[in-house]
Design a protein around this motif. Sequence first.
Motif, PDB file in Angstrom:
ATOM      1  N   ASN A 185      58.611  63.195  41.297  1.00 12.24           N
ATOM      2  CA  ASN A 185      59.100  62.195  39.790  1.00 12.24           C
ATOM      3  C   ASN A 185      59.526  63.216  38.844  1.00 12.24           C
ATOM      4  O   ASN A 185      60.089  64.168  37.721  1.00 12.24           O
ATOM      5  N   THR A 214      63.697  59.331  46.487  1.00  9.32           N
ATOM      6  CA  THR A 214      62.796  57.975  45.585  1.00  9.32           C
ATOM      7  C   THR A 214      63.867  56.600  44.671  1.00  9.32           C
ATOM      8  O   THR A 214      63.525  55.262  44.679  1.00  9.32           O
ATOM      9  N   GLU A 217      61.914  54.725  47.602  1.00  6.38           N
ATOM     10  CA  GLU A 217      61.026  55.412  47.903  1.00  6.38           C
ATOM     11  C   GLU A 217      60.549  55.601  48.926  1.00  6.38           C
ATOM     12  O   GLU A 217      58.951  54.829  49.665  1.00  6.38           O
TER      13      GLU A 217
END
Length: 335
Positions: A185, A214, A217
């Motif tokens: 992130n 993401t 994930e």
Amino acid sequence: MQITSQHMQDVLYKLFLKYRFLEEKAHLLAKTYTESTLAGVNSHGINRVPLFLEYVENGSVKVDAEAEKVESFGSIERWDGNYGPGIINATKCTQRAVELAKTHGMGLVALRNTNHWMRGGTYGKLAADAGCISILFTNTQPNMPPWGGKDSRIGNNPFIVSIPRKGGHVVLDMAISQFAFGKINDYKLRGKKLPFPGGWDANDELSNDPEKITLKERGLPIGYWKGSALSIILDMLATLLSAGNSTYKVGQKDFETGISQVFLCIYQEVFKDKELQEKLLNEIINYTHDVEPMQDGDKIYYPGERSALTREENLKNGMPVSDSVWEKIMALYES
């Protein structure tokens, strides 16, 4: 932007007081988040503060709760974190494992029902400062597929080993994923690609694009199938030793909470040969340093060396912090 550590700590201290933390806890939280940022681990330092406060607001983190001992087996203890702040609980359990080690030579505290401890290396350094070797680990929500699987069923279960050393502690702090999701992130926040593949995209292809990883994930285990197996074993140990939640159970919750952790400390003084231990450590470090790098200008580091150098540099020049993250912090601070 560049921010001094003192300014960050002052702002965070007042922010945590605003969220009803007692002064002592607010100070520890502010110091820990700042220290992680000083070490260059923004992903588990300042970048995590807004999410931590979101967990406070939704009740996943209980402001007034503290870890307490529930069972004792000599040098082994089980504690319940009562869903208190992960940093507070992990600090308390590390300190207790150190106390047990200084009494018995080795001490183990297994903790259940706690929250994210942020940067695991914090507790490795805490143990090393107290003269203890440490082995620490935690489970997480499912964020990696077991090797060969399509969907996430295992956690990236951070693993820490620390060894005291006069010339600078050795501190291994690693997730069992190629990149911790906080680090992924962080790259996403900076609009950069990962230097190596870090997970799978929606088409089941390995990718270095944080956005694609993401989305579902699905992180990449270190060592492929070997990392997958290591993740499963660490989850088993943390769950069994603490009698707590497994990654499976954590994944059934709306938020990542109620995780299980292990704090194992060994007191070096019991061996009565500290000078020999220091000599052996330096022998390994010197041998590792003394290798020609593949790329001109590169340097080889032992675990924890690079973050210690980053800390020194950030103390002198200020810490680089994302504008958007600091704006979020100040908005919470001033609201």
